[in-house]
Design an enzyme around this catalytic site. Structure first.
Site, PDB file in Angstrom:
ATOM      1  CB  THR A 182     -27.828  -6.807   9.168  1.00 29.29           C
ATOM      2  OG1 THR A 182     -28.654  -7.240  10.261  1.00 29.29           O
ATOM      3  CG2 THR A 182     -28.559  -6.355   7.814  1.00 29.29           C
ATOM      4  CB  CYS A 237      -4.407   2.299   7.776  1.00 30.74           C
ATOM      5  SG  CYS A 237      -5.578   1.851   6.244  1.00 30.74           S
ATOM      6  N   GLY A 251     -14.035  -2.311  -1.046  1.00 29.60           N
ATOM      7  CA  GLY A 251     -14.674  -1.545  -2.157  1.00 29.60           C
ATOM      8  C   GLY A 251     -14.238  -0.162  -2.440  1.00 29.60           C
ATOM      9  CG  ASN A 262      -0.241  -0.218   2.524  1.00 28.42           C
ATOM     10  OD1 ASN A 262       0.459  -1.279   2.663  1.00 28.42           O
ATOM     11  ND2 ASN A 262      -0.373   0.660   3.511  1.00 28.42           N
TER      12      ASN A 262
END
Length: 384
Positions: A233, A315, A196, A149
């Site tokens: 969920t 990050c 994503g 990264n």
């Protein structure tokens, strides 16, 4: 004017993707676990999305587990394999992994796991022979990232995967930075992570590919969603956005040309170093060190000029410590402190000259006030 060159941190959500997602906030908003018509429709959309993603990577739909992103996927891969296979307590990874891998491995060491951290060479490529030597009958898992990264180096994933397969060891790759950008043969891995928001989909959605037959346990308890592997969920709008983003067209070769043009220009500045190999490097990455200045200062000056870049991994950017990746390359501290990461996207196209001009101007400005100015001048005289 804003020129966004921090796509390794996150990408802008594609307008077509955003339009598609809206439908699942406003109209098709059901919980896929609900048994009424709106829930059943949501479940159908979830299954369709999973099928499309599976087809895209050449997998079976049952091998796709949706998560909240790369960090969760990496944790699920490593902790889930460890939990399901308690008789083997040896893990192999590299010194340049993302913190979500390194910190997870360090945490497992507290529980009695032995972890070997494989070094990389000066180009940022992992030592395959060292991986071979470290594998033993106690080895449970090898986890090596596909694309770094920070410096954009592409690791020999197929070769490492074949070694692991021959030794009967699970192999996981963090493919967050490479997914859709660099080819990955899923036959060479048992697990891989993707996110994503690196491919013009929303933040908060990712997946873990888990090859059939892989023995893995959930690391969260709950309602049994995602084949009982990832409870909670499902983020259906995010999933729909992720899958829609698979159709986003990226001008890879044009961006590569822009990348090379910028590198050629900034290498004309004295005392500049490109970090990592240029041969096995993702097409949109520039990681560059300017001797004797502070990368944070250069980043802020470029931001005032409308150019958005980073000093390393987003990050960990709030941690004022030296990059563990650049340290692993044995780079001098006075270069490391002057490092920036440019991760290019469509914004660079047509703006190359402006970016080059501002880099040169701001580096010169910072070197005028740098306490290391004489070092730079003396080295330049020696080289002439």
């Amino acid at each position: 004017m804003k020129i966004y060159l921090d796509n390794a941190a996150t990408t802008k959500v594609d307008l077509g993707v955003a339009k598609k997602i809206r439908e699942f906030f406003v109209d098709k908003y059901g919980n896929p676990s609900s048994q009424h018509s709106i829930g059943i429709e949501a479940k159908k959309e979830l299954n369709n999305a999973r099928e499309k993603l599976a087809k895209f990577i050449g997998a079976d739909s049952s091998e796709i587990v949706f998560t909240s992103g790369g960090t969760e996927s990496n944790n699920l891969a490593i902790r889930g394999i460890a939990k399901a296979n308690p008789n083997k307590k040896h893990i192999i990874t590299s010194v340049i992994e993302h913190p979500s891998v390194l910190d997870t491995c360090k945490d497992l060491e507290k529980d009695g796991y032995e972890v070997d951290y494989i070094e990389v060479n000066s180009d940022g490529i992992v030592d395959i022979e060292e991986i071979k030597r470290k594998i033993s009958d106690k080895t449970l898992l090898v986890s090596i990232m596909q694309v770094n990264n920070e410096i954009g180096t592409i690791q020999p994933i197929d070769e490492i995967g074949n070694i692991c397969k021959n030794e009967g060891v699970y192999f996981h790759t963090d493919a967050v930075q490479g997914f859709t950008k660099v080819d990955l043969d899923i036959k060479s891995v048992d697990l891989f992570s993707a996110s994503g928001h690196k491919i013009h989909a929303p933040k908060g959605i990712g997946f873990l590919y888990i090859k059939k037959g892989t023995k893995i346990s959930p690391i969260m308890t709950g309602g049994g969603q995602e084949f009982g592997i990832r409870n909670g969920t499902e983020n259906l709008p995010g999933i729909i956005g992720f899958v829609a983003a698979l159709d986003v067209k990226i001008k890879k070769e044009k961006i590569r040309e822009s990348r090379n043009k910028i590198i050629e220009a900034i290498l004309q500045i004295p005392k500049v170093k490109i970090n990592g190999t240029m041969k096995n490097r993702i097409y949109n990455n520039i990681n560059v060190s300017f001797y004797g200045i502070e990368g944070e200062s250069l980043m802020m000056l470029l931001d005032k000029d409308g150019i958005c870049v980073s000093t390393g991994s987003a990050c960990a950017s709030n941690k004022l410590s030296e990059s563990h990746v650049l340290k692993s390359l044995k780079i001098d501290d006075l270069y490391i402190h002057g490092s920036l990461r440019f991760s290019l996207g469509d914004d660079i196209l047509g703006n190359e000259e402006y970016v080059i001009e501002k880099i040169k101007k701001n580096v010169a400005k910072l070197r005028e006030i740098s306490p290391f100015k004489l070092n730079v001048e003396e080295d330049d005289e020696k080289s002439n």
